[in-house]
Each structure stands twice: as structure tokens, then as C-alpha cells.
Write a protein that holds these residues in place. Structure first.
Motif, PDB file in Angstrom:
ATOM      1  N   HIS A 101      32.821  29.050  -0.554  1.00  0.00           N
ATOM      2  CA  HIS A 101      32.275  30.412  -0.640  1.00  0.00           C
ATOM      3  C   HIS A 101      30.969  30.450  -1.446  1.00  0.00           C
ATOM      4  CE1 HIS A 101      34.531  29.768  -4.311  1.00  0.00           C
ATOM      5  NE2 HIS A 101      33.946  30.818  -4.848  1.00  0.00           N
ATOM      6  N   TYR A 113      32.177  24.198  -2.815  1.00  0.00           N
ATOM      7  CA  TYR A 113      32.983  25.416  -2.630  1.00  0.00           C
ATOM      8  C   TYR A 113      32.753  26.025  -1.251  1.00  0.00           C
ATOM      9  CZ  TYR A 113      33.904  25.286  -7.624  1.00  0.00           C
ATOM     10  OH  TYR A 113      34.320  24.906  -8.864  1.00  0.00           O
ATOM     11  N   CYS A 145      31.399  30.185 -10.056  1.00  0.00           N
ATOM     12  CA  CYS A 145      31.739  30.136  -8.624  1.00  0.00           C
ATOM     13  C   CYS A 145      33.247  30.024  -8.455  1.00  0.00           C
ATOM     14  CB  CYS A 145      31.074  28.934  -7.946  1.00  0.00           C
ATOM     15  SG  CYS A 145      29.317  29.139  -7.690  1.00  0.00           S
ATOM     16  N   PHE A 186      28.338  39.409   5.002  1.00  0.00           N
ATOM     17  CA  PHE A 186      29.530  39.311   4.145  1.00  0.00           C
ATOM     18  C   PHE A 186      29.991  40.650   3.551  1.00  0.00           C
ATOM     19  CE2 PHE A 186      27.145  35.203   3.601  1.00  0.00           C
ATOM     20  CZ  PHE A 186      27.958  34.487   4.482  1.00  0.00           C
ATOM     21  N   LYS A 206      36.160  35.294  -5.747  1.00  0.00           N
ATOM     22  CA  LYS A 206      36.893  35.321  -4.469  1.00  0.00           C
ATOM     23  C   LYS A 206      35.916  35.520  -3.303  1.00  0.00           C
ATOM     24  CE  LYS A 206      41.153  35.419  -6.246  1.00  0.00           C
ATOM     25  NZ  LYS A 206      40.736  34.470  -7.302  1.00  0.00           N
ATOM     26  N   GLY A 207      34.839  36.264  -3.545  1.00  0.00           N
ATOM     27  CA  GLY A 207      33.866  36.547  -2.480  1.00  0.00           C
ATOM     28  C   GLY A 207      32.766  35.492  -2.449  1.00  0.00           C
ATOM     29  N   VAL A 208      31.737  35.743  -1.637  1.00  0.00           N
ATOM     30  CA  VAL A 208      30.638  34.783  -1.497  1.00  0.00           C
ATOM     31  C   VAL A 208      29.706  34.871  -2.711  1.00  0.00           C
ATOM     32  CG1 VAL A 208      28.602  34.191  -0.103  1.00  0.00           C
ATOM     33  CG2 VAL A 208      30.739  34.864   1.030  1.00  0.00           C
ATOM     34  N   LEU A 241      30.403  29.603   6.790  1.00  0.00           N
ATOM     35  CA  LEU A 241      29.500  30.681   6.351  1.00  0.00           C
ATOM     36  C   LEU A 241      28.176  30.581   7.104  1.00  0.00           C
ATOM     37  CD1 LEU A 241      29.846  30.794   2.430  1.00  0.00           C
ATOM     38  CD2 LEU A 241      31.234  31.920   4.174  1.00  0.00           C
TER      39      LEU A 241
END
Ligand SMILES: Cc1ncc(COP(=O)(O)O)c(C=O)c1O
Length: 376
Positions: free
Chosen positions: A228, A226, A198, A99, A202-204, A255
Motif C-alpha cells: 500500500h 509494502y 507506512c 484510491f 491501512k490505506g495508501v 496499485l
């Protein structure tokens, strides 16, 4: 003649992760690496022994298929939501490689916060301190930029409002690690707070639940809610299988598929898969062990408090304590002289504490006796 430089500068300068001591001398009471004091279930031992035959010449199942099916049933999801790793450590490393972009031009800003504003969020690995000390090492290995934000002094999470106002936290970071319950403090975080966190990212976000079986609450639903969020679990602590190295992530199939793409073909050894499957077939055995460990945690906390230790509340199989009279580092040596191994970490936010793994009731009694002897 100058020796040719064979090793990449990044690796030459790397400060590797330092695992807790695995002592060679016998007779020490080992309360330093959060291992489970109880052996794996007899059914696990029997399954592993039964598998030790000529089949060892064969490769194991590459995706730990049967184990993933069992885990999917346990967590009410699909095998596509799951990847199994060689311990959860492997998966934390895979997440960094999957990621996070390495910092461009081969160089990482020297000071952790230097030029952070200019760093593209895809290059950013973020976490709170103190938490699992592997995260910064993974970022360094990958050539990513780190953003570490201190937890509150009582090791609670800063509120979302504080994080937003403070500006030091980057909600666009490519990868954010949250140890929950926290290590080394042992503090648990309410799922509602983790949900808010969470949602704002915006990211993991990896919720590292290595110790969650000793806690009252968990955040597994967030991994399925979610796209992410990933939840990391391990068979090491609660299931007495450190030796076998089995951990897993649960999260969105997209993911999970990306992580599968870059793992080693046979990343989980065959005996590890068999041991983990057998553990899932004997959950009542382990649940009884969790209860014993939680009871010992309460008993030990009360005894140490009586001796003048400040014991932080714990939702894990260890406690963080501030010892009386001598420095924590001195206590580490004094207890070692009495054959008891605990853990001390040098960073300023934890250097006044010892982290003590919860052992058997007899080991806890031995620790209390040793502490009394030190104080006498
Ligand atoms: C917070 C945390 N996450 C992950 C791990 C790694 O566990 P595993 O044995 O599954 O690699 C540890 C081990 O100490 C840990 O403390």
C-alpha cells in the motif's frame, strides 16, 4: 432573468493551486520554483532535437514502455511496478481519483475537521502541514475530506506514538501524502521512521520524493516492501526537465495497474519520454550537478547565516530561511526590487520564512550581495 448556473458548486468555490511566478520580465534571477539551474545533459538536448521531425504526427507510446523498462533497471524492479505521468503532479491527482471516494451526497464538510469522526475513511485525504500545497487542492477537486496535521515546530514528523495518542491522525485514511524530504522546509526524514509510518497505515501512503536526489537517504525500498506504499519521483527537479513534464510512481503492481486504468491514453508526451530516457543514459552528468547544487547549498547557507538569517538544514535543492530585521514578506519585495525572485508562503507556520531555490554558485553570490545591500 437569472443566468443558468453552468459550473458545479464544488468548482465555483474551489481555491485553485497557485504555482510560483514565471516572470515575463527578463534579467531576473529565478530562485522561486525549485527548478534546476543547470541545463539538461547535452545528450538529452540532442535526443530531443533528433526526434523533432515528421514523427510528431504519431501518437507516443501509451505506457512509456521503454522509459519504464529503463526505470525498472535503475530501481531494481519490474516495469509493472511503474507508471509514468505528465509530471508527478498528474500521478498525485490520479492517486486521489483511484484510491479516494468522494464524500457522499455531493457535499464536503465545510470546516476541515468538522465531523471528521463521522467521515468514512475511504473519503479521507491526509497530509502533514506544511507540505506540498497541491494535496489539499487535489482533495477539494475530488470532493474528498481533508485531514491536515501540523508537523512538529522543527518540521520533523510526529512520532508514531504521538500520532497514535493524539487521535487527530487517521491510520485508516484512504490516501496519505508525505513529502520526503519535506517541502517547503527541506528537512529529510529517516527511512526507518517512514517505514514505521507506512506499516501503521491501512490505506495508501504516497511518499512524495520529488527532491530526494539532493538527499542522503531515500525510501524507495518501501514502495517494493509494502503493498500500500507508493514512491513518487520526478524528472523536473534533479533532471532539469520541468518543461517536459515527466514523473513516475513505483509501487505494488496492483496499485499501479489501477492507476493505469484511469489515466489518459497518451498521458506522457513523446518528446518527454525521449528526454527522460536520454537522461537515464547520462546519469553521471546529473550526479555531478547534484554535487554542485549540494555544495552551493552549503556555501549559501553559511553566507546567509553570517548575515543573520536562520537557515534550516536542507536535504533538497532549496533552503527555508528566517530573514533578519524585516518581515519575510518585506524581504520578498526587497529582493525582487534587486531582481531576485524567491518564494514566500502566507500560511502561519511558514509566513516568517522565505524559500530560496539553490541556483548556480554565481546566482547564490548575487543573492548574498542583494541581501547585504538590503541590510545596509
Ligand atoms: C513536493 C512536490 N511534489 C511534486 C511536485 C510536482 O513535480 P512535477 O513537476 O513532477 O509535477 C512538486 C513540484 O514543485 C513538489 O514540490
Amino acid at each position: 432573468m437569472r443566468k443558468p448556473q453552468l459550473i458545479r458548486p464544488l468548482v465555483r468555490e474551489l481555491h485553485a493551486y497557485v504555482p510560483g511566478e514565471q516572470p515575463k520580465i527578463k534579467g531576473l534571477i529565478k530562485l522561486n520554483t525549485n527548478e534546476n539551474p543547470y541545463p539538461p545533459s547535452p545528450k538529452v538536448l540532442a535526443a530531443v532535437k533528433a526526434a523533432v521531425d515528421g514523427r510528431l504526427r504519431l501518437y507516443p507510446n501509451p505506457t512509456a514502455e521503454r522509459l519504464r523498462e529503463k526505470l525498472a533497471k535503475l530501481h531494481d524492479c519490474q516495469p509493472e511496478n511503474i507508471i509514468v505521468g505528465n509530471g508527478s503532479d498528474e500521478l498525485l491527482a490520479l492517486a486521489t481519483r483511484t484510491f479516494v471516494e468522494p464524500y457522499p451526497k455531493g457535499g464536503v464538510p465545510r470546516h476541515p475537521n468538522w465531523g471528521l469522526r463521522k467521515v468514512r475513511p475511504p473519503a479521507l485525504v491526509q497530509y502533514f502541514t506544511p507540505s506540498y500545497s497541491l494535496y489539499p487542492v487535489l482533495a477539494d477537486i475530488h470532493g474528498a475530506v481533508k485531514n491536515a496535521l501540523p508537523l512538529n515546530p522543527d518540521f520533523s514528523l510526529p512520532s508514531l506514538r504521538e500520532l497514535k495518542l493524539g487521535k487527530a491522525w487517521d491510520f485508516r485514511a484512504a490516501l496519505t501524502f508525505v513529502t520526503t524530504p519535506n517541502a517547503p522546509s527541506g528537512r529529510g526524514y529517516p527511512p526507518g521512521e517512514l517505514d514505521e509510518l507506512c506499516r501503521a497505515h491501512k490505506g495508501v501512503v504516497v511518499l512524495d520524493e520529488a527532491y530526494v536526489d539532493f538527499a542522503e537517504e531515500n525510501a524507495m525500498t518501501l514502495a517494493l516492501k509494502y503493498p500500500h506504499a507508493l514512491v513518487a519521483r520526478t524528472f523536473s527537479k534533479a533532471y532539469s526537465l520541468c518543461f517536459q513534464r515527466v514523473g513516475y510512481f513505483i509501487g505494488h503492481p496492483e496499485l499501479i495497474a489501477a492507476l493505469h486504468k484511469i489515466r489518459d491514453s497518451y498521458n506522457v508526451n513523446g518528446l518527454g519520454q525521449i528526454a527522460a530516457e536520454a537522461a537515464l543514459n547520462d546519469l553521471p552528468y546529473y550526479r555531478a550537478n547534484f554535487k554542485k547544487i549540494i555544495a552551493t547549498r552549503g556555501q549559501l547557507s553559511r553566507e546567509l547565516t553570517k548575515l543573520g538569517f536562520r537557515v534550516l538544514p536542507s536535504q533538497t535543492n532549496f533552503i527555508l530561511v528566517q530573514p533578519p530585521r524585516f518581515s519575510a514578506e518585506a524581504w520578498l519585495q526587497k529582493l525582487r526590487a534587486r531582481k531576485i525572485l524567491v518564494r514566500w508562503f502566507p500560511p502561519p507556520e511558514v509566513r516568517n520564512y522565505l524559500r530560496i531555490t539553490i541556483g548556480t554558485a554565481a546566482e547564490a553570490e548575487a543573492l548574498v550581495r542583494a541581501a547585504k545591500a538590503v541590510l545596509d
